[in-house]
Every structure is written in structure tokens, then in C-alpha cells.
Design an enzyme around this catalytic site. Structure first.
Site, PDB file in Angstrom:
ATOM      1  N   ASP A  20       1.366  -9.490   6.983  1.00  0.00           N
ATOM      2  CA  ASP A  20       2.239 -10.699   6.602  1.00  0.00           C
ATOM      3  C   ASP A  20       1.578 -11.498   5.378  1.00  0.00           C
ATOM      4  O   ASP A  20       0.411 -11.369   5.117  1.00  0.00           O
ATOM      5  CB  ASP A  20       2.489 -11.517   7.492  1.00  0.00           C
ATOM      6  N   HIS A  37       4.799  -7.246  -2.401  1.00  0.00           N
ATOM      7  CA  HIS A  37       4.648  -5.921  -1.609  1.00  0.00           C
ATOM      8  C   HIS A  37       3.887  -4.832  -2.199  1.00  0.00           C
ATOM      9  O   HIS A  37       3.344  -4.162  -1.545  1.00  0.00           O
ATOM     10  CB  HIS A  37       6.377  -5.765  -1.364  1.00  0.00           C
ATOM     11  N   LEU A 132      -6.508  10.887  12.071  1.00  0.00           N
ATOM     12  CA  LEU A 132      -5.960   9.446  12.360  1.00  0.00           C
ATOM     13  C   LEU A 132      -4.216   9.487  12.651  1.00  0.00           C
ATOM     14  O   LEU A 132      -3.784  10.261  11.748  1.00  0.00           O
ATOM     15  CB  LEU A 132      -6.448   8.398  11.116  1.00  0.00           C
TER      16      LEU A 132
HETATM   17  C1  FPP Z   1       5.632  -9.411   5.100  1.00  0.00           C
HETATM   18  O1  FPP Z   1       5.324 -10.228   4.060  1.00  0.00           O
HETATM   19  C2  FPP Z   1       5.669  -7.952   4.614  1.00  0.00           C
HETATM   20  C3  FPP Z   1       6.651  -7.229   4.659  1.00  0.00           C
HETATM   21  C4  FPP Z   1       7.989  -7.591   5.061  1.00  0.00           C
HETATM   22  C5  FPP Z   1       6.600  -5.871   4.157  1.00  0.00           C
HETATM   23  C6  FPP Z   1       5.336  -5.083   4.300  1.00  0.00           C
HETATM   24  C7  FPP Z   1       5.483  -3.944   3.295  1.00  0.00           C
HETATM   25  C8  FPP Z   1       4.284  -3.609   2.482  1.00  0.00           C
HETATM   26  C9  FPP Z   1       2.965  -4.079   3.052  1.00  0.00           C
HETATM   27  C10 FPP Z   1       4.702  -2.640   1.581  1.00  0.00           C
HETATM   28  C11 FPP Z   1       3.858  -1.350   1.700  1.00  0.00           C
HETATM   29  C12 FPP Z   1       4.395  -0.626   3.006  1.00  0.00           C
HETATM   30  C13 FPP Z   1       4.523   0.752   3.035  1.00  0.00           C
HETATM   31  C14 FPP Z   1       4.623   1.309   4.385  1.00  0.00           C
HETATM   32  C15 FPP Z   1       4.884   1.494   1.861  1.00  0.00           C
HETATM   33  P1  FPP Z   1       6.394 -11.218   3.615  1.00  0.00           P
HETATM   34  O2  FPP Z   1       7.336 -10.923   2.628  1.00  0.00           O
HETATM   35  O3  FPP Z   1       7.308 -11.718   4.910  1.00  0.00           O
HETATM   36  O4  FPP Z   1       5.468 -12.426   3.196  1.00  0.00           O
HETATM   37  P2  FPP Z   1       5.869 -14.020   3.259  1.00  0.00           P
HETATM   38  O5  FPP Z   1       5.629 -14.434   4.467  1.00  0.00           O
HETATM   39  O6  FPP Z   1       4.529 -14.618   2.194  1.00  0.00           O
HETATM   40  O7  FPP Z   1       7.102 -14.236   2.505  1.00  0.00           O
END
Ligand code: FPP
Length: 237
Positions: A20, A37, A132
Site C-alpha cells: 500500500d 505503481h 520460492l
Molecule cells: C496500493 O497502493 C497498490 C495497488 C492497488 C497496486 C499494487 C501494485 C503494484 C505494487 C504494482 C506491481 C504489481 C505487480 C504484481 C506487477 P495505492 O494505489 O492504494 O496507494 P495509496 O493508498 O497511496 O493511494
């Protein structure tokens, strides 16, 4: 990575991460959320390598939840495409490192067919690896997983008096997956957000203020160190 403070005999077998804070990381820098991301993806593959170095056998990450469809369509489209590209870019290296790639989540019509094919290809390519097991929770919801398990039990004609915890556990998305020992959530949020609801009944929870794109192997080591200081009783005394 400083492994000295870690007892190699008591490393958690399974760590699950709620990655997050990507959006906030980007906003703090005046960048679009998608840049967060992209930086989060870099962090993720560092964590995969750190997990291997630590001797962790299972790593599960929350990449896209059943609720994430509610985000602006541009961000959803970007994430779908990015996941596909990331998989293509990383799978050979993961395979070389002995990583078995798996996916957990609903395969419904919202998930583009091409992405489903890529997921199946990555899983097939890496199916025999054992260093893993890296599970990507995609279009995943913990309640949806329990609903899907119950539906399978009913579809299999299992009578009510035969439905117990073991029967439900055997119908989850990945019946071989051990329950997580440790769940990590970044970015200062203290919630589970519908992640692995059934599986994390007895997991240790570790929360950190670090935003996911800043999360590194050293933070994973810190989480494992704290985990090793906890006493797990599983309801006993
Ligand atoms: C939460 O941050 C994150 C996500 C919804 C997406 C997680 C994705 C990645 C780490 C990208 C790579 C993943 C793969 C498997 C290729 P948020 O957008 O909710 O952040 P915020 O709470 O600050 O808005």
C-alpha cells in the site's frame, strides 16, 4: 541486507504483503499515481529476491483487489496492462531463480483473456520450481474466495454435516498454500482490507509507515526480526 539478527531456523515459511501507498508516494513527488505503481513494481521484485535470500518459501502479494475495479478507468486499464507487461518482463528471471509463480483470485470476465493466458503461461513455465512460491493475488477478495469455496462444496454435492474447516480450506484458491505466518502492510494503514481472510486467522501482523515503493530488503529483514520476537500461541496458553 543485515541477516545477522535473524535466526535462520525460525524464518516465517509464508509472508503475505499488502503493498500500500503507491499513490501517495507518487503524489508526494508531484507524479501521476501510475508512477507510484511502477516504483512499487521495482520494490516488489527486490522483495522477492530478499525473500529468497532469507529462505522464505512462500510470498503472497496483493496486486489487485476485487474492489480495485472502482478506481478511475484509466488507472484500472493502466494496472491491467502493467501487470501483463511486468509478468512478461520478469518471468524469465524469476524462473531462473527457482520461483514458482501462482495466481489467486477470480477468473471472471472482467479480467482480459490475454492477461489470463499470460498468467497461465507464467504458472506453467515455473510450475516445477521450489525455491520460492510467489503468489500474486489478482482480482482477489477474501470474502469472494470463501464464497467461491462454499460454491464448489455445494457444486460437489458435499452434505452439510461434512462441511468443516478442513473441507473449506481444501476448496480455497490454492489448497497447498500454508497459512501466512506474517502479514506486512505498508503506508501506515492498519487494516486487512479483505486480504486472505480465511488464511490469516493466526498470522502475526506487521505494520510500517514506509510507503510500498520505498520498501526494501532491509525492511523485510526488520519485519522478520520483529516476527521472531513474537510468541505464537494459536489460542493455547
Ligand atoms: C496500493 O497502493 C497498490 C495497488 C492497488 C497496486 C499494487 C501494485 C503494484 C505494487 C504494482 C506491481 C504489481 C505487480 C504484481 C506487477 P495505492 O494505489 O492504494 O496507494 P495509496 O493508498 O497511496 O493511494
Amino acid at each position: 541486507m543485515d541477516l545477522e539478527a535473524i535466526d535462520p531456523r525460525r524464518v516465517p515459511a509464508h509472508i503475505a504483503c499488502v503493498m500500500d501507498g503507491n499513490g501517495r508516494w507518487a503524489e508526494k513527488r508531484g507524479l501521476p499515481r501510475t508512477a507510484g505503481h511502477a516504483a512499487g513494481e521495482e520494490a516488489l521484485y527486490e522483495v522477492v529476491n530478499a525473500a529468497i535470500d532469507l529462505g522464505i518459501k512462500w510470498l503472497t502479494v496483493y496486486a489487485f483487489s476485487t474492489e480495485n475495479w472502482k478506481r478511475p478507468p484509466d488507472e484500472v486499464r493502466w494496472l491491467l496492462n502493467f501487470n501483463e507487461q511486468s509478468l512478461l518482463r520478469r518471468q524469465a528471471e524469476l524462473h531462473e531463480r527457482g520461483v514458482r509463480i501462482r495466481f489467486a483470485g477470480r477468473r471472471d470476465r472482467k479480467v482480459p483473456r490475454r492477461l489470463v493466458r499470460r498468467m497461465d503461461d507464467a504458472s506453467a513455465l515455473t510450475a516445477d520450481n521450489r525455491t520460492l512460491t510467489f503468489t500474486i493475488a489478482f482480482n482477489y477478495g477474501g470474502r469472494a474466495e470463501i464464497v467461491d469455496a462454499v460454491r464448489k462444496l455445494v457444486a460437489d454435492g458435499v452434505p452439510a454435516n461434512r462441511i468443516d474447516e478442513r473441507a473449506i480450506a481444501r476448496h480455497l484458491y490454492d489448497p497447498d498454500m500454508p497459512d501466512p505466518d506474517l502479514v506486512i502492510r505498508t503506508s501506515g494503514e492498519h487494516r486487512i482490507s479483505n486480504f486472505l481472510l480465511w488464511e490469516l486467522a493466526y498470522s502475526e501482523l506487521f505494520f510500517t509507515e514506509v510507503l510500498w515503493p520505498d520498501f526494501r530488503g532491509e525492511h523485510l529483514v526488520e519485519a522478520v526480526r520483529e516476527y521472531q520476537q513474537r510468541e505464537r500461541r494459536f489460542g493455547a496458553i
